[in-house]
Design an enzyme around this catalytic site. Structure first.
Site, PDB file in Angstrom:
ATOM      1  N   ARG A  76       0.901  -1.156   0.000  1.00 51.61           N
ATOM      2  CA  ARG A  76       0.000   0.000   0.000  1.00 51.61           C
ATOM      3  C   ARG A  76       0.941   1.207   0.000  1.00 51.61           C
ATOM      4  NH1 ARG A  76      -4.781  -2.687   1.446  1.00 51.61           N
ATOM      5  NH2 ARG A  76      -4.567  -4.286   3.040  1.00 51.61           N
ATOM      6  N   ARG A 176     -12.906  -5.507   5.813  1.00 52.89           N
ATOM      7  CA  ARG A 176     -12.800  -4.064   6.061  1.00 52.89           C
ATOM      8  C   ARG A 176     -14.184  -3.510   6.379  1.00 52.89           C
ATOM      9  NH1 ARG A 176      -8.273  -0.940   5.149  1.00 52.89           N
ATOM     10  NH2 ARG A 176      -7.345  -2.516   3.827  1.00 52.89           N
ATOM     11  N   GLU A 225     -15.449  -7.759  10.594  1.00 51.22           N
ATOM     12  CA  GLU A 225     -14.565  -6.852  11.340  1.00 51.22           C
ATOM     13  C   GLU A 225     -15.032  -5.396  11.307  1.00 51.22           C
ATOM     14  OE1 GLU A 225     -10.601  -6.697   9.695  1.00 51.22           O
ATOM     15  OE2 GLU A 225     -11.322  -6.235   7.693  1.00 51.22           O
ATOM     16  N   HIS A 254      -5.606 -13.097   9.046  1.00 55.23           N
ATOM     17  CA  HIS A 254      -4.974 -13.255   7.730  1.00 55.23           C
ATOM     18  C   HIS A 254      -4.976 -14.689   7.215  1.00 55.23           C
ATOM     19  CE1 HIS A 254      -3.744  -9.183   8.693  1.00 55.23           C
ATOM     20  NE2 HIS A 254      -3.502  -9.019   7.407  1.00 55.23           N
ATOM     21  N   GLN A 256      -7.470 -16.225   6.405  1.00 51.26           N
ATOM     22  CA  GLN A 256      -8.451 -16.249   5.312  1.00 51.26           C
ATOM     23  C   GLN A 256      -7.946 -15.532   4.051  1.00 51.26           C
ATOM     24  OE1 GLN A 256     -12.030 -13.673   6.624  1.00 51.26           O
ATOM     25  NE2 GLN A 256     -10.461 -13.423   8.202  1.00 51.26           N
ATOM     26  N   ARG A 257      -6.816 -14.842   4.142  1.00 50.00           N
ATOM     27  CA  ARG A 257      -6.315 -14.158   2.946  1.00 50.00           C
ATOM     28  C   ARG A 257      -5.343 -15.029   2.150  1.00 50.00           C
ATOM     29  NH1 ARG A 257      -4.790  -8.066   3.852  1.00 50.00           N
ATOM     30  NH2 ARG A 257      -2.666  -8.460   3.179  1.00 50.00           N
TER      31      ARG A 257
HETATM   32  O1  F6P Z   1      -8.548  -5.493   1.984  1.00 49.32           O
HETATM   33  C1  F6P Z   1      -8.197  -6.769   2.369  1.00 49.32           C
HETATM   34  C2  F6P Z   1      -8.005  -6.848   3.861  1.00 49.32           C
HETATM   35  O2  F6P Z   1      -7.619  -8.170   4.187  1.00 49.32           O
HETATM   36  C3  F6P Z   1      -9.209  -6.427   4.692  1.00 49.32           C
HETATM   37  O3  F6P Z   1     -10.205  -7.420   4.778  1.00 49.32           O
HETATM   38  C4  F6P Z   1      -8.546  -6.091   6.010  1.00 49.32           C
HETATM   39  O4  F6P Z   1      -9.313  -5.153   6.737  1.00 49.32           O
HETATM   40  C5  F6P Z   1      -7.232  -5.504   5.581  1.00 49.32           C
HETATM   41  O5  F6P Z   1      -6.984  -5.965   4.272  1.00 49.32           O
HETATM   42  C6  F6P Z   1      -6.071  -5.847   6.450  1.00 49.32           C
HETATM   43  O6  F6P Z   1      -4.983  -5.122   5.998  1.00 49.32           O
HETATM   44  P1  F6P Z   1      -3.477  -5.458   6.371  1.00 49.32           P
HETATM   45  O7  F6P Z   1      -3.123  -6.766   5.733  1.00 49.32           O
HETATM   46  O8  F6P Z   1      -2.712  -4.313   5.795  1.00 49.32           O
HETATM   47  O9  F6P Z   1      -3.417  -5.565   7.867  1.00 49.32           O
END
Ligand code: F6P
Length: 323
Positions: A76, A176, A225, A254, A256-257
């Site tokens: 970012r 988010r 969240e 994370h 789930q990411r």
């Molecule tokens: O936008 C994806 C996301 O995983 C959101 O669901 C979450 O709020 C945010 O990014 C978390 O951001 P970071 O990985 O920068 O902590």
């Protein structure tokens, strides 16, 4: 058809999302078929500013399609918000003789590209990549389906232990300020209550429902969240109302990411990647490639804003199954 495009720069930006690697493969493969060279900029806009550039071949990328995250890395970027950052990026793109750009990211990425178009004539195409599914101009974003499947499996696991103890669990999922992951994973996992930021949530009603069902059953609450109440407040209010309720909290976070993208996300990556290159070849610029009702479509960056509502049919399912 314009034949001017000889060299395309690609990058991933914002939060990584499963399916990004499949989209990268599709971009490079489609470009190769059109005899267009592709360079990858690492770490999103940061890579444009630092000229962190690598050459990409489709054969190598095809081996990464099953991996979560992004092999191009992401960031970012604050620096790209400044005019100096954008000017430096433009200089590097010109130095590399880049004729067009494709970015995979969220709404912040597209806003970045829109403001870049004020100082640059390089055509840009975007691909929506974020687990949050919060972008207008597409029914689904890359990574949403995989994240929902992962969150659902986590909730399934929690149910095993929750049922064994007749416990109340509050499970927090990401998104988010969007409740999409919450509503999809919660409904699919059979949660009894789903709290999302788009709805006004009634804690008194929730506590009454827990008291009614919890004596002989577990009770699973899925909370997004972005919900204004938040997991700590909801749990402390439940405890305050009834000290006998045995309650545990779980933030999936994370987990789930990451993980291998679902077939649906890989296919979405392939479709949008191919479309992005074809759009550039046909002279399109400053638009996001997306799907509506399973059809490919393009939306101008200025109309790609955050989506803040859950569609009515989903809302009625929520009422039907969780009220
Ligand atoms: O936008 C994806 C996301 O995983 C959101 O669901 C979450 O709020 C945010 O990014 C978390 O951001 P970071 O990985 O920068 O902590």
């Amino acid at each position: 058809v314009t034949n001017k495009i000889k060299h395309i720069g690609i990058f991933t930006s914002g939060g990584d999302a499963p399916g990004m690697n499949a989209a990268l493969f599709a971009l490079v493969k489609t470009a190769e078929r059109n005899k267009i060279k592709v360079s990858g900029f690492r770490k999103g806009f940061e890579g444009l500013i630092d000229n962190d550039v690598i050459q990409l071949g489709a054969r190598e990328l095809q081996k990464t399609m099953h991996l979560g995250g992004t092999i191009l890395k992401t960031a970012r970027s604050d620096r790209f918000r400044s005019i100096e950052g954008k000017r430096q990026a433009l200089k590097n793109l010109q130095k590399n003789q880049i004729d067009a750009l494709v970015a995979i990211g969220g709404d912040g990425t597209f806003r970045g590209l829109l403001s870049f178009s004020e100082i640059s004539n390089i055509p840009c195409i975007g691909i929506p990549g974020t687990i949050d599914n919060d972008i207008m101009g597409t029914d689904y974003t890359l990574g949403f389906d995989s994240a929902v499947n992962t969150a659902m499996k986590c909730i399934d696991n929690i149910r095993d232990t929750a049922e064994s103890h007749n416990r109340v669990f509050i499970v927090e999922v990401m998104g988010r300020d969007s409740g999409y992951i919450g509503i999809y994973s919660g409904l699919a996992a059979g949660a009894y209550s789903i709290l999302i930021p788009e709805n006004a949530n009634d804690l008194t009603y929730l506590i009454g429902k827990i008291e009614h069902y919890n004596s002989e059953n577990a009770f699973i609450v899925v909370l997004s969240e972005g919900d204004e109440l938040g997991i700590e407040l909801v749990s402390s209010k439940i405890r305050e109302a009834n000290a006998k309720i045995d309650i545990r909290l779980c933030k999936i976070g994370h987990v789930q990411r990451g993980g291998n993208p679902s077939a649906r996300d890989r296919m979405l990556g392939l479709r949008l990647g191919a479309m992005a290159i074809n759009s550039i070849v046909h002279g399109e610029k400053n638009k996001m490639a997306g799907i509506y009702s399973n059809q490919l479509n393009l939306t101008a960056f200025e109309h790609v804003v955050k989506q803040h509502h859950i569609d009515l049919e989903l809302q009625s399912l929520l009422k039907l199954f969780c009220r």
